[in-house]
Every structure is written in structure tokens, then in C-alpha cells.
Design an enzyme around this catalytic site. Structure first.
Site, short mmCIF file in Angstrom:
data_model
loop_
_atom_site.label_atom_id
_atom_site.label_comp_id
_atom_site.label_asym_id
_atom_site.label_seq_id
_atom_site.Cartn_x
_atom_site.Cartn_y
_atom_site.Cartn_z
N LYS A 40 0.85 -1.20 0.00
CA LYS A 40 0.00 0.00 0.00
C LYS A 40 0.89 1.25 0.00
CE LYS A 40 -1.73 1.62 4.04
NZ LYS A 40 -1.39 3.02 4.34
N ASN A 41 1.88 1.27 0.90
CA ASN A 41 2.66 2.50 1.08
C ASN A 41 3.68 2.73 -0.03
OD1 ASN A 41 1.12 3.00 3.25
ND2 ASN A 41 2.67 2.44 4.78
N ASP A 96 4.47 0.49 12.04
CA ASP A 96 3.23 -0.07 11.50
C ASP A 96 3.00 -1.52 11.92
OD1 ASP A 96 3.38 1.67 8.29
OD2 ASP A 96 2.91 2.33 10.31
N ARG A 114 0.51 14.76 12.71
CA ARG A 114 1.10 14.43 11.40
C ARG A 114 1.24 15.68 10.50
NH1 ARG A 114 -1.15 8.81 9.44
NH2 ARG A 114 0.79 8.82 8.26
N PRO A 115 1.99 16.67 10.94
CA PRO A 115 2.21 17.86 10.12
C PRO A 115 3.00 17.52 8.85
CG PRO A 115 3.62 17.88 12.05
CD PRO A 115 2.71 16.70 12.21
N VAL A 116 3.11 18.50 7.96
CA VAL A 116 3.85 18.29 6.71
C VAL A 116 4.96 19.33 6.55
CG1 VAL A 116 2.01 17.08 5.47
CG2 VAL A 116 2.09 19.61 5.44
N ASP A 117 5.42 19.88 7.67
CA ASP A 117 6.43 20.94 7.61
C ASP A 117 7.70 20.49 6.89
OD1 ASP A 117 6.40 19.30 9.96
OD2 ASP A 117 8.05 20.51 10.76
N LEU A 118 8.08 19.24 7.06
CA LEU A 118 9.33 18.77 6.41
C LEU A 118 9.16 18.69 4.89
CD1 LEU A 118 10.70 15.99 8.79
CD2 LEU A 118 11.14 18.44 8.81
N ILE A 140 7.68 6.88 16.95
CA ILE A 140 7.39 7.58 15.70
C ILE A 140 6.15 8.45 15.80
CG2 ILE A 140 6.94 7.31 13.21
CD1 ILE A 140 9.73 6.36 13.96
N ARG A 159 -8.68 -0.15 4.40
CA ARG A 159 -7.71 0.81 3.86
C ARG A 159 -6.40 0.12 3.52
NH1 ARG A 159 -7.07 6.40 6.86
NH2 ARG A 159 -5.70 6.52 5.07
N CYS A 170 -4.70 12.78 12.04
CA CYS A 170 -5.49 11.54 11.98
C CYS A 170 -5.43 10.94 13.39
CB CYS A 170 -4.94 10.59 10.94
SG CYS A 170 -3.43 9.81 11.46
N ARG A 226 -3.99 11.10 4.21
CA ARG A 226 -2.91 12.09 4.29
C ARG A 226 -1.85 11.86 3.22
NH1 ARG A 226 -0.01 13.94 7.51
NH2 ARG A 226 2.11 13.36 7.11
C1 EPZ Z 1 4.42 6.84 6.26
O1 EPZ Z 1 3.68 7.92 6.80
C2 EPZ Z 1 3.44 5.68 6.17
N1 EPZ Z 1 2.33 6.04 5.29
C3 EPZ Z 1 2.92 5.34 7.56
O2 EPZ Z 1 2.09 4.21 7.44
C4 EPZ Z 1 4.11 4.98 8.45
O3 EPZ Z 1 3.65 4.72 9.76
C5 EPZ Z 1 5.10 6.15 8.47
O4 EPZ Z 1 5.51 6.47 7.12
C6 EPZ Z 1 6.35 5.83 9.28
O5 EPZ Z 1 6.98 4.70 8.75
C7 EPZ Z 1 2.51 6.01 3.95
O6 EPZ Z 1 3.58 5.70 3.47
C8 EPZ Z 1 1.33 6.37 3.11
P1 EPZ Z 1 6.58 10.14 8.38
P2 EPZ Z 1 4.32 9.41 6.82
O7 EPZ Z 1 6.57 11.38 7.58
O8 EPZ Z 1 5.13 9.62 5.62
C9 EPZ Z 1 6.30 13.44 11.77
C10 EPZ Z 1 0.14 2.91 7.72
O9 EPZ Z 1 -0.35 2.39 8.73
N2 EPZ Z 1 6.35 14.40 10.65
O10 EPZ Z 1 7.74 9.22 8.30
O11 EPZ Z 1 3.24 10.35 7.13
C11 EPZ Z 1 5.04 12.59 11.75
O12 EPZ Z 1 3.99 13.25 12.40
C12 EPZ Z 1 0.69 4.33 7.79
O13 EPZ Z 1 0.25 2.36 6.60
C13 EPZ Z 1 6.47 15.76 10.92
O14 EPZ Z 1 6.49 16.16 12.07
O15 EPZ Z 1 5.27 9.29 8.10
C14 EPZ Z 1 5.48 11.34 12.48
O16 EPZ Z 1 5.39 11.58 13.88
C15 EPZ Z 1 0.47 4.97 9.15
N3 EPZ Z 1 6.53 16.64 9.89
C16 EPZ Z 1 6.96 11.21 12.08
O17 EPZ Z 1 7.36 12.50 11.62
C17 EPZ Z 1 6.52 16.22 8.58
O18 EPZ Z 1 6.62 17.07 7.67
C18 EPZ Z 1 7.21 10.21 10.95
O19 EPZ Z 1 6.31 10.54 9.92
C19 EPZ Z 1 6.41 14.83 8.31
C20 EPZ Z 1 6.33 13.94 9.36
#
Ligand code: EPZ
Length: 422
Positions: free
Chosen positions: A22-23, A308, A123-127, A330, A400, A118, A94
Site C-alpha cells: 500500500k505504502n 506499522d 502528522r504535520p507536513v512541515d518537512l 514515531i 484501507r 489523523c 494524508r
Molecule cells: C508513512 O507515513 C506511512 N504512510 C505510515 O504508514 C508509516 O507509519 C510512516 O511512514 C512511518 O513509517 C505512507 O507511506 C502512506 P513520516 P508518513 O513522515 O510519511 C512526523 C500505515 O499504517 N512528521 O515518516 O506520514 C510525523 O507526524 C501508515 O500504513 C512531521 O512532524 O510518516 C510522524 O510523527 C500509518 N513533519 C513522524 O514525523 C513532517 O513534515 C514520521 O512521519 C512529516 C512527518
């Protein structure tokens, strides 16, 4: 809404086919926006998240045709006619934010709704946004939308991620393929889904080095072509089903499973006393006689223990001999399955990001509620091992990320069915 009914007890025997990830699929699909030539994905999983991404891409003017019962996605973005990804679709998933980088790189502008949080965290997107700014993007946040511009196109830049983010790495990687010059992503995520994305982008003509390491270098090109790409196996589905024979006994072969996708998880499973071996067609998991031993788990970015699989591992450790400590590093709120497992007789103590689990002799079936995708399947695993019947409500979460979960588990002897709550 539907529920899933599980009657616990028996051990499992047989084979479970593992679907495409999926991911991986959720980042491979937006890659079509980078090119005006067709991109076809094979081994695609049949999931509601994939249907949501399909709707989103179609809303932008991309053509996405699902073939072969959804296992093939034939896509083309030769006539994109809308640069706005609307909140009503983005709020459902997201991963929609992953259209931002490709759209900006291809057209020089994009308007994408902020995804919002969620159940498992803000889960911000600042990065994501900082990475695109490092490539020359001009970003404005207005009315809950990111308005992104790159009038003269994106420029190669140095991106230093302050911490590892899978999605931000994927957005930046896709955007960099069409940026003018060289981009270096430092502290990049190393997940197999990113390696799969890089392989697909390279087949489209991108120049990428270092994927799978924490430093990825991309030499921008003027345009990308089309490709045919097979989606990598889903390591989270794989790990989830490996825990089925682990928690209730038996021997199951996971077809398409690969140890390299889940090395740290397999090490932990081995430490509990579960046998994992490679076969010609995948992985074989066998619960040897006797108890499962308690182990400590800390979730980390790849190649560490996957967040996950934390909920699913907790279900196993609820039945282990001894006390296990699980640290969720995480996400800030990813223990919502704990209260539901406690309803089944589990002994779990949650403090902040740490859960202490003391194994019990037997879990007891009970009505429980799914709160998020991975929690839902953790409750099903617990139900497989519990005495009596467990009814998991709100299984739309499950749809999902897990295709045909009832068929796959009943195919190895589980007593499981899906019922409508109407
Ligand atoms: C991906 O989410 C996966 N989703 C998630 O799987 C997975 O848990 C996660 O990576 C970690 O491995 C998809 O690939 C669609 P991150 P993502 O950016 O990219 C914080 C599932 O169950 N963060 O690595 O959103 C964030 O809040 C899902 O299939 C910021 O603060 O994860 C989290 O605490 C759930 N700012 C941490 O970093 C940002 O700009 C890691 O998030 C981005 C992330």
C-alpha cells in the site's frame, strides 16, 4: 458498517499470498504526474486507499484505469487540467500530500489542501514544505491550502531533514527528478517503499543514486518518460500475517515474503521463540512448541522495528511468558489498541509513549472496536488466539490497508467472517 467475527482457538496451516505494498503504491501513483507518457503499475493492492488516490489523480485530470481486478493501474497525465487537490479528498487520506512535489515539478504550480491530522497523531507536513523550499519553491498557506509556485521551475538544492520522514523524502525525491541541477537529500528515509519509488523513477528516466541509504542524490532531467513497474511486496501485510501462526500456533507460508524487507522484525520474532525461515516462494513461520517469550520493542525508522507493526506485535506479546516493554517513538498516539486488548483480558500499562505488557495465560473473546488501520488487525490477531468469540467493529479501517483479510485468514484455517452491522 461491517464487523469481523473471529472465533479463537485453532492453529493455522497453509499459505497466504502477500499483496503489493500500500505504502509503495501510494507514492508510485503520484509519480505519473511527473510525465506525459503512460505509467503502468502491476501487482497493485486492491484497497480503499488506492481508490482514494485514484480519485485524487483523476480530479487533477490524470487518467487512471484499473485493470485485472485492480492489480494493474494504467495511468497517464498527458492532459492535466486542474492544479488543486481539494480538501474533500485529501482529508480522507494524508498520503494525498504526495501529489504536491510532482505537480509542482511538472507544472511549476500546485494548490494542495493540508491533510490535517489523523487518529495516530497531528502528522504535520512541515518537512515536506521545507524540502520543496530548499529547491526554490515559493509556498503560501491560505485557507488550509498550500499554494506552491516555482515559476522558473524547481532548482537542485541541499535538503537536510531534521528528522526522518518517509513522506517528505518521497515528495522531495519526486520533485528533484525534474529540478534544474543536482539535489542531495540528507537524513533521508530508507524504507523499501522509497527504494521501490526510486527504481520506478529511474525506469522513467530519472537519475538517482543512494536510495535505501540516508543520502540520496538526484540529477534533474528535462523530462521523464513512461514505465511499467511492479509494486514491491507489502512488508507490513507480511509482518501482520507472520504473527498469525505466531499467536495461535501452526505453520504458515507467506508467498512473496522477503526477509530483507523486515530484518529487524524477524529478529524480534526469533527472540520470542518463533521460527522464521526462507522458502522457495517466500517465508515460512512456525510456532515451535511451548510459550512465546516476552521481548522489548522500540519503533524506529527503517531498518529499525516498523511502527506499522507495533500494534500487531503487542497482540502477540499479550500472550507471551513474561513482561515486554514497547516504546512507540514515531507517532504520539499509537496505543489506541491497548484499551481494546485490555477488554480481552490483556495486562497492559500505558504511560505516554511506553506500553508495558505482561503476558496472560489466555485472552478472552469480547466485542472490541477498531480505531485505526493497524489497531484493527491487531484485534483480529488477538481474536485468533482468544477463547471464544471476538467481534471487531468499524472494520472500514481495515479495508484501507488489507485486501481480502477474511479470505486470507480463513484460507489457513481461521474461524473468521465479515458481517454487516445493519
Ligand atoms: C508513512 O507515513 C506511512 N504512510 C505510515 O504508514 C508509516 O507509519 C510512516 O511512514 C512511518 O513509517 C505512507 O507511506 C502512506 P513520516 P508518513 O513522515 O510519511 C512526523 C500505515 O499504517 N512528521 O515518516 O506520514 C510525523 O507526524 C501508515 O500504513 C512531521 O512532524 O510518516 C510522524 O510523527 C500509518 N513533519 C513522524 O514525523 C513532517 O513534515 C514520521 O512521519 C512529516 C512527518
Amino acid at each position: 458498517m461491517d464487523s469481523i467475527l473471529v472465533k479463537g482457538g485453532g492453529s493455522l496451516q497453509g499459505q497466504i499470498p502477500i499483496a503489493g505494498a500500500k505504502n509503495a503504491c501510494l507514492t508510485l501513483m503520484p509519480a505519473t504526474l511527473l510525465s506525459d507518457e503512460p505509467l503502468t503499475l502491476t501487482n497493485a493492492p486492491r484497497l480503499s486507499d488506492i481508490r482514494t488516490m485514484t480519485q485524487l489523480l483523476q480530479s487533477l485530470g490524470a487518467e487512471v484505469t484499473s485493470l485485472n481486478d485492480g492489480k494493474v493501474l494504467a495511468m497517464s497525465s498527458h492532459n492535466l487540467n486542474n492544479d488543486t487537490a481539494h480538501y474533500d479528498i485529501v482529508r480522507k487520506m494524508r498520503a494525498s500530500i504526495l501529489v504536491l512535489g510532482p505537480m509542482l515539478a511538472r507544472n511549476g504550480h500546485a494548490i494542495v489542501s493540508l491533510p490535517g491530522g489523523c487518529a495516530i497523531g497531528a502528522r504535520p507536513v512541515d518537512l515536506h514544505l521545507k524540502a520543496l523550499e530548499a529547491m526554490g519553491a515559493e509556498l503560501d498557506l491560505k485557507d488550509g491550502y498550500v499554494h506552491a509556485k516555482a515559476p522558473g521551475g524547481l532548482k537542485g538544492g541541499k535538503v537536510d531533514f531534521e528528522f526522518v520522514s518517509v513522506g517528505a523524502t518521497e515528495n522531495a525525491l519526486m520533485a528533484a527528478t525534474l529540478a534544474k541541477g543536482t539535489t542531495v537529500l540528507n537524513n533521508a528515509a530508507r524504507e523499501p517503499e522509497i527504494v521501490d519509488l526510486a527504481r520506478c523513477l529511474r525506469a522513467m528516466g530519472a537519475q538517482i543514486e543512494g536510495e535505501g541509504s540516508s543520502a540520496i542524490t538526484i540529477q534533474g532531467v528535462d523530462r521523464l518518460g513512461g514505465a511499467m513497474h511492479a509494486v514491491v511486496a507489502d512488508r507490513i501485510e507480511l509482518g501482520t500475517y507472520m504473527l498469525a501462526p505466531a499467536i495461535c500456533g501452526g505453520e504458515v507460508e507467506l508467498l512473496g515474503g522477503r526477509i530483507d524487507l523486515l530484518a529487524s522484525f524477524c529478529e524480534k520474532l526469533d527472540a520470542t521463540g518463533i521460527s522464521v525461515s526462507e522458502s522457495k516462494d517466500g517465508l515460512v513461520v512456525k510456532r515451535k512448541n511451548g510459550d512465546v517469550r516476552a521481548v522489548n520493542v522500540t519503533t524506529e525508522p527503517f531498518p529499525g522495528f516498523p511502527t506499522d507493526l507495533q500494534a500487531q506485535m503487542m497482540a502477540l506479546l499479550c500472550t507471551a511468558r513474561g513482561t515486554s516493554v514497547l516504546e512507540e517513538k514515531i507517532f504520539e498516539n499509537r496505543f489506541m489498541h491497548a484499551p481494546e486488548l485490555i477488554r480481552m483480558g490483556a495486562d497492559i500499562d500505558v504511560h505516554g509513549g511506553t506500553a508495558t505488557v505482561t503476558g496472560v495465560e489466555k485472552l478472552k473473546g469480547a466485542p472490541v472496536m477498531a480505531t485505526d488501520l493497524r489497531a484493527s488487525v491487531s484485534l483480529i490477531l488477538a481474536g485468533l488466539a482468544a477463547q471464544g468469540e471476538t467481534r471487531v467493529a468499524r472494520v472500514y479501517h481495515l479495508d484501507r490497508g488489507y485486501e481480502h483479510v477474511v479470505a486470507k485468514l480463513s484460507g489457513v484455517g481461521a474461524n473468521i467472517e465479515r458481517i454487516s452491522d445493519q
